[in-house]
Design an enzyme around this catalytic site. Structure first.
Site, PDB file in Angstrom:
ATOM      1  CG  LEU A 176      -1.853  -1.224   1.311  1.00 17.93           C
ATOM      2  CD1 LEU A 176      -2.627  -1.208   2.633  1.00 17.93           C
ATOM      3  CD2 LEU A 176      -2.812  -1.260   0.133  1.00 17.93           C
ATOM      4  CG  HIS A 195      -3.067   1.210  -2.544  1.00 20.19           C
ATOM      5  ND1 HIS A 195      -1.699   1.031  -2.597  1.00 20.19           N
ATOM      6  CD2 HIS A 195      -3.579   0.515  -3.589  1.00 20.19           C
ATOM      7  CE1 HIS A 195      -1.398   0.251  -3.627  1.00 20.19           C
ATOM      8  NE2 HIS A 195      -2.523  -0.072  -4.255  1.00 20.19           N
ATOM      9  CD  GLN A 204      -9.417   8.787 -14.233  1.00 19.66           C
ATOM     10  OE1 GLN A 204     -10.455   8.258 -13.870  1.00 19.66           O
ATOM     11  NE2 GLN A 204      -9.083   8.904 -15.510  1.00 19.66           N
ATOM     12  CD  GLN A 213      -8.144  -1.793 -12.153  1.00 20.22           C
ATOM     13  OE1 GLN A 213      -7.429  -2.760 -12.388  1.00 20.22           O
ATOM     14  NE2 GLN A 213      -7.995  -1.075 -11.055  1.00 20.22           N
TER      15      GLN A 213
HETATM   16  P1  PAJ Z   1      -3.692  -1.974  -7.214  1.00 18.99           P
HETATM   17  O1  PAJ Z   1      -2.740  -1.672  -8.296  1.00 18.99           O
HETATM   18  O2  PAJ Z   1      -3.173  -2.415  -5.890  1.00 18.99           O
HETATM   19  O3  PAJ Z   1      -4.598  -0.711  -6.994  1.00 18.99           O
HETATM   20  C1  PAJ Z   1      -5.684  -0.736  -6.114  1.00 18.99           C
HETATM   21  C2  PAJ Z   1      -6.502   0.540  -6.319  1.00 18.99           C
HETATM   22  O4  PAJ Z   1      -5.696   1.671  -5.977  1.00 18.99           O
HETATM   23  C3  PAJ Z   1      -6.930   0.717  -7.793  1.00 18.99           C
HETATM   24  O5  PAJ Z   1      -8.267   1.190  -7.853  1.00 18.99           O
HETATM   25  C4  PAJ Z   1      -5.934   1.753  -8.295  1.00 18.99           C
HETATM   26  O6  PAJ Z   1      -6.412   2.538  -9.376  1.00 18.99           O
HETATM   27  C5  PAJ Z   1      -5.749   2.605  -7.041  1.00 18.99           C
HETATM   28  N1  PAJ Z   1      -4.499   3.371  -7.143  1.00 18.99           N
HETATM   29  C6  PAJ Z   1      -3.256   2.888  -7.422  1.00 18.99           C
HETATM   30  N2  PAJ Z   1      -2.362   3.897  -7.499  1.00 18.99           N
HETATM   31  C7  PAJ Z   1      -3.054   5.042  -7.259  1.00 18.99           C
HETATM   32  C8  PAJ Z   1      -2.697   6.417  -7.203  1.00 18.99           C
HETATM   33  N3  PAJ Z   1      -1.446   6.838  -7.425  1.00 18.99           N
HETATM   34  N4  PAJ Z   1      -3.673   7.321  -6.925  1.00 18.99           N
HETATM   35  C9  PAJ Z   1      -4.954   6.928  -6.719  1.00 18.99           C
HETATM   36  N5  PAJ Z   1      -5.351   5.632  -6.763  1.00 18.99           N
HETATM   37  C10 PAJ Z   1      -4.423   4.703  -7.026  1.00 18.99           C
HETATM   38  O7  PAJ Z   1      -5.751  -2.022  -9.394  1.00 18.99           O
HETATM   39  C11 PAJ Z   1      -5.518  -3.064  -8.801  1.00 18.99           C
HETATM   40  O8  PAJ Z   1      -4.712  -3.138  -7.682  1.00 18.99           O
HETATM   41  C12 PAJ Z   1      -6.108  -4.399  -9.220  1.00 18.99           C
HETATM   42  O9  PAJ Z   1      -6.257  -4.425 -10.605  1.00 18.99           O
HETATM   43  C13 PAJ Z   1      -7.458  -4.722  -8.521  1.00 18.99           C
HETATM   44  C14 PAJ Z   1      -8.547  -3.701  -8.873  1.00 18.99           C
HETATM   45  C15 PAJ Z   1      -7.272  -4.778  -6.991  1.00 18.99           C
HETATM   46  C16 PAJ Z   1      -7.953  -6.112  -8.989  1.00 18.99           C
HETATM   47  O10 PAJ Z   1      -7.013  -7.098  -8.703  1.00 18.99           O
END
Ligand code: PAJ
Length: 293
Positions: free
Chosen positions: A33, A37, A149, A154
């Site tokens: 995280l 996140h 976003q 996705q």
């Molecule tokens: P992950 O890459 O761990 O990201 C989890 C969530 O956090 C996603 O919705 C992603 O868009 C968001 N997120 C990641 N980096 C971010 C940032 N810099 N600013 C704002 N939000 C951010 O995306 C996934 O996991 C997977 O594909 C999942 C949806 C969990 C399915 O396995």
């Protein structure tokens, strides 16, 4: 915070909360995280009685030569971070709990939106994402589910799935969290060498410059793409551009002329690390022949 590993335990706890009339906010993640996140968890905390976070590195969304085995993991650190965000339930399912022997059903959004942008180099990725997200939605049955976003494609694909399969929940899209130099936060940033980490700041800089060009009246998609490619090429000589695209923000269809709600998205490799970023611009009118406001 309760740490739950089994689907049965999760369903029991959530069943009780639901009967007590509590609203459920859900943040699916793959862990390791970071502040991006955590911003989703904070928003979920503000808007719901109960906050559920899942941490699951989903094998079906990784291609055969991708980083499933090396994907960064730190369950203890993630647990502490979730506690500090007042998460109620942390769901850490083992792989067999999600994909038991004999698992054979996939959920796939078909059509152009899963064939463009990231799907070009990751053809099975979105079917893995929609399969795990559909399963998690069925387990958690949230009122609201939070996505970043940062992963623009996705978001579009999940919104399509929610609509087509009548999931009774609201998808909440949260803004991209960035490092001080503009680099979008990502669990994969930890892979970058110090030089590539410094070079990677050009991604957001090139998008910000494109936004300036558009504010100044530029409406040609190819001119915008060229400007971004030139800026990245000049700042990061060994970066390999996977794609730079200007698309309709809702359908992800390629645009020649910028109009309406648009998404400028890119994926660039620094060594073995593939980074993505994007900006969304709303309500663009035609070229007004000067600075458009
Ligand atoms: P992950 O890459 O761990 O990201 C989890 C969530 O956090 C996603 O919705 C992603 O868009 C968001 N997120 C990641 N980096 C971010 C940032 N810099 N600013 C704002 N939000 C951010 O995306 C996934 O996991 C997977 O594909 C999942 C949806 C969990 C399915 O396995």
């Amino acid at each position: 915070m309760e740490i739950v590993e089994s689907k049965t335990a999760l369903r029991t706890i959530l069943g009780k909360s639901r009967s007590a009339g509590k609203s459920i906010g859900f943040v699916p993640t793959m862990g390791f995280l970071h502040a991006g996140h955590l911003s989703l968890m904070r928003r979920a905390r503000q808007e719901n009685d109960l906050v559920v976070v899942s941490i699951f590195v989903n094998p079906t969304q990784f291609g055969p030569n991708e980083d499933l085995d090396t994907y960064p993991r730190d369950a203890d650190r993630d647990t502490e971070l979730m506690r500090s965000e007042n998460v109620d339930i942390a769901f850490f399912p083992p792989v067999e709990e999600i994909y038991p022997r004999g698992f054979t059903t996939f959920v796939a959004v078909e059509g152009p939106m899963t064939q463009v942008l990231c799907a070009t180099s990751r053809p099975t990725h979105f079917r893995g994402v929609t399969t795990i997200v559909a399963k998690l939605f069925n387990l958690v049955k949230p009122d609201k589910a939070y996505f970043g976003q940062k992963d623009a494609q996705q978001v579009v694909v999940i919104q399509q799935m929610v609509k087509d399969l009548d999931f009774d929940l609201q998808v909440v899209v949260c803004p991209i969290k960035r490092e001080a130099d503009g680099l979008a936060m990502s669990s994969r940033n930890t892979y970058l060498s110090p030089r590539h980490r410094a070079d990677a700041a050009v991604l957001f800089q090139s998008l910000a410059e494109a936004q300036q060009m558009i504010a100044g009246g530029e409406r040609s998609a190819s001119a915008v793409v060229r400007s971004i490619a030139t800026k990245i090429g000049a700042a990061a000589q060994d970066a390999i551009i996977d794609y730079i695209a200007v698309v309709d923000a809702e359908t992800l269809a390629d645009l020649e002329t910028l109009q309406g709600d648009i998404l400028i998205a890119l994926a660039v490799k620094f060594g073995k690390t593939r980074l993505i970023d994007n900006i969304r611009i709303k309500g663009l009118g035609p070229n007004c022949g000067g600075p458009c406001r």
